[in-house]
Design a protein around this motif. Structure first.
Motif, mmCIF file in Angstrom:
data_model
loop_
_atom_site.group_PDB
_atom_site.id
_atom_site.type_symbol
_atom_site.label_atom_id
_atom_site.label_comp_id
_atom_site.label_asym_id
_atom_site.label_seq_id
_atom_site.Cartn_x
_atom_site.Cartn_y
_atom_site.Cartn_z
ATOM 1 N N LEU A 202 0.562 -1.055 0.087
ATOM 2 C CA LEU A 202 -0.251 -0.108 0.111
ATOM 3 C C LEU A 202 0.867 1.311 -0.209
ATOM 4 C CD1 LEU A 202 -2.665 -1.095 2.891
ATOM 5 C CD2 LEU A 202 -2.898 -0.819 0.305
ATOM 6 N N ARG A 203 2.129 1.265 0.378
ATOM 7 C CA ARG A 203 2.868 2.302 0.626
ATOM 8 C C ARG A 203 3.034 3.115 -0.787
ATOM 9 N NH1 ARG A 203 6.594 -0.642 4.886
ATOM 10 N NH2 ARG A 203 5.737 0.297 6.578
ATOM 11 N N GLN A 204 2.827 2.637 -1.999
ATOM 12 C CA GLN A 204 2.810 3.533 -3.334
ATOM 13 C C GLN A 204 1.707 4.622 -3.028
ATOM 14 O OE1 GLN A 204 3.427 1.580 -6.621
ATOM 15 N NE2 GLN A 204 5.563 0.914 -6.633
ATOM 16 N N VAL A 205 0.599 4.145 -2.685
ATOM 17 C CA VAL A 205 -0.619 4.927 -2.598
ATOM 18 C C VAL A 205 -1.006 5.554 -1.401
ATOM 19 C CG1 VAL A 205 -1.411 4.104 -4.619
ATOM 20 C CG2 VAL A 205 -2.112 3.074 -2.377
ATOM 21 N N LEU A 206 -0.511 4.794 0.018
ATOM 22 C CA LEU A 206 -0.977 5.230 1.261
ATOM 23 C C LEU A 206 0.401 5.728 1.960
ATOM 24 C CD1 LEU A 206 -3.584 2.988 2.143
ATOM 25 C CD2 LEU A 206 -4.003 5.266 1.084
ATOM 26 N N ARG A 207 0.138 6.579 3.094
ATOM 27 C CA ARG A 207 0.932 6.842 4.123
ATOM 28 C C ARG A 207 0.628 7.096 5.530
ATOM 29 N NH1 ARG A 207 0.891 12.082 5.994
ATOM 30 N NH2 ARG A 207 -0.355 13.715 4.899
ATOM 31 N N ARG A 208 1.304 6.990 6.375
ATOM 32 C CA ARG A 208 0.814 7.092 7.906
ATOM 33 C C ARG A 208 -0.082 5.936 8.193
ATOM 34 N NH1 ARG A 208 -1.471 11.869 11.651
ATOM 35 N NH2 ARG A 208 -1.365 10.910 13.682
ATOM 36 N N ILE A 209 0.379 4.792 7.772
ATOM 37 C CA ILE A 209 -0.757 3.540 7.882
ATOM 38 C C ILE A 209 -0.477 3.009 9.229
ATOM 39 C CG2 ILE A 209 -1.172 1.411 6.936
ATOM 40 C CD1 ILE A 209 0.508 2.148 4.401
ATOM 41 N N HIS A 210 -1.672 2.789 9.967
ATOM 42 C CA HIS A 210 -1.606 2.206 11.187
ATOM 43 C C HIS A 210 -2.844 1.274 11.355
ATOM 44 C CE1 HIS A 210 1.578 4.536 12.797
ATOM 45 N NE2 HIS A 210 0.996 5.487 12.086
ATOM 46 N N VAL A 211 -2.387 0.109 12.310
ATOM 47 C CA VAL A 211 -3.568 -1.062 12.185
ATOM 48 C C VAL A 211 -4.071 -0.989 13.566
ATOM 49 C CG1 VAL A 211 -4.078 -3.591 11.907
ATOM 50 C CG2 VAL A 211 -2.537 -2.151 10.469
ATOM 51 N N TYR A 212 -5.389 -1.240 13.869
ATOM 52 C CA TYR A 212 -6.058 -1.363 15.312
ATOM 53 C C TYR A 212 -6.932 -2.548 15.199
ATOM 54 C CZ TYR A 212 -4.229 3.401 15.238
ATOM 55 O OH TYR A 212 -3.344 4.696 15.312
ATOM 56 N N VAL A 213 -7.047 -3.058 16.374
ATOM 57 C CA VAL A 213 -8.175 -4.067 16.805
ATOM 58 C C VAL A 213 -8.923 -3.576 17.567
ATOM 59 C CG1 VAL A 213 -8.402 -6.462 17.531
ATOM 60 C CG2 VAL A 213 -6.038 -5.863 16.644
ATOM 61 N N ALA A 214 -10.362 -3.767 17.196
ATOM 62 C CA ALA A 214 -11.411 -3.198 18.048
ATOM 63 C C ALA A 214 -12.744 -4.038 18.361
ATOM 64 C CB ALA A 214 -11.924 -1.979 17.312
ATOM 65 N N GLU A 215 -13.353 -3.903 19.276
ATOM 66 C CA GLU A 215 -14.582 -4.607 19.590
ATOM 67 C C GLU A 215 -15.740 -3.866 19.156
ATOM 68 O OE1 GLU A 215 -14.530 -6.160 23.562
ATOM 69 O OE2 GLU A 215 -12.531 -6.350 23.910
ATOM 70 N N GLU A 216 -16.644 -4.421 18.434
ATOM 71 C CA GLU A 216 -17.904 -3.831 17.775
ATOM 72 C C GLU A 216 -19.110 -3.736 18.779
ATOM 73 O OE1 GLU A 216 -19.437 -3.490 13.729
ATOM 74 O OE2 GLU A 216 -20.590 -5.057 14.746
#
Length: 220
Positions: A202-216
């Motif tokens: 994704l780095r060619q089109v996105l920056r400041r990429i961060h991943v999170y786990v959440a409870e819905e």
């Protein structure tokens, strides 16, 4: 396609995470249920963040609101309503920060108790590649156990942001939010790790990429 708004929440400074969760899912949610024109309202309580090297400062996000409205007129009426005023008054009781805005997104998905969120900014807004991100997300989902559905939400160009004078806001609100839903917490955690390992695609089109786990939590 129903109009959708996503808002990123930062819990109040010094507030215990469990107290934040309780207030948001009870007192605040009870007010939000009265918003006119709401088709669906999901709370996403962030449980963990996945380290993504070389991607800068993580977003200050302890919770993510997903709101779908019956139409744009209903969305405008909802945000201009007396109920919205009550929500604003309640926010400083459990929040230090809030940033949000309208997004282009698929329809209302089936509820999933555990979700993975990949948040990012476009590297170049003029060459934003939503189909490329959708293809990446679909490929990741296909490789995961159970092949979960993947949804891509993108902030509209020049969108009017939802900010509060009394609260902090992100200097750079996420412009892209990839979401995958799971029935199992372990599967979500494994998927988050896999997503973090595959961000090079994704780095060619996105920056400041961060991943999170959440409870819905499904509120409406």
């Amino acid at each position: 396609m129903l109009p959708k708004r996503i808002t990123y929440l930062e819990k109040r400074d010094g507030m215990a995470r469990e107290d934040f969760r309780t207030h948001w899912s009870t007192v605040h949610a009870d007010i939000a249920r009265e918003l006119p024109g709401v088709a669906a309202y999901r709370q996403n309580h962030v449980a963990a963040a996945v380290s993504v090297p070389e991607e800068g400062t993580p977003y200050r996000v302890d919770g993510i609101v997903e709101l779908w409205f019956e139409d744009e007129g209903a969305a405008r009426a909802g945000y201009g309503s007396e109920v919205a005023d009550r929500l604003v008054l309640d926010e400083p009781r459990f929040l230090s920060g809030l940033s949000g805005g309208p997004v282009a997104a698929p329809g209302i998905p089936d509820p999933r108790p555990h979700k993975v969120w990949l948040l990012a900014r476009w590297r170049d807004a003029e060459t934003a590649d939503r189909p490329g991100v959708e293809a990446w997300a679909a490929g990741l989902a296909a490789d995961l156990q159970g092949a979960p559905d993947a949804a891509v939400n993108t902030l509209g160009p020049g969108a009017e942001l939802l900010l509060r004078d009394a609260l902090r806001h992100e200097d750079e609100i996420p412009e892209v939010a990839v979401v995958l839903g799971f029935e199992d917490a372990d599967a979500a955690a494994a998927a988050a790790a896999r997503a973090g390992e595959r961000v090079d695609g994704l780095r060619q089109v996105l920056r400041r990429i961060h991943v999170y786990v959440a409870e819905e939590l499904v509120i409406v």
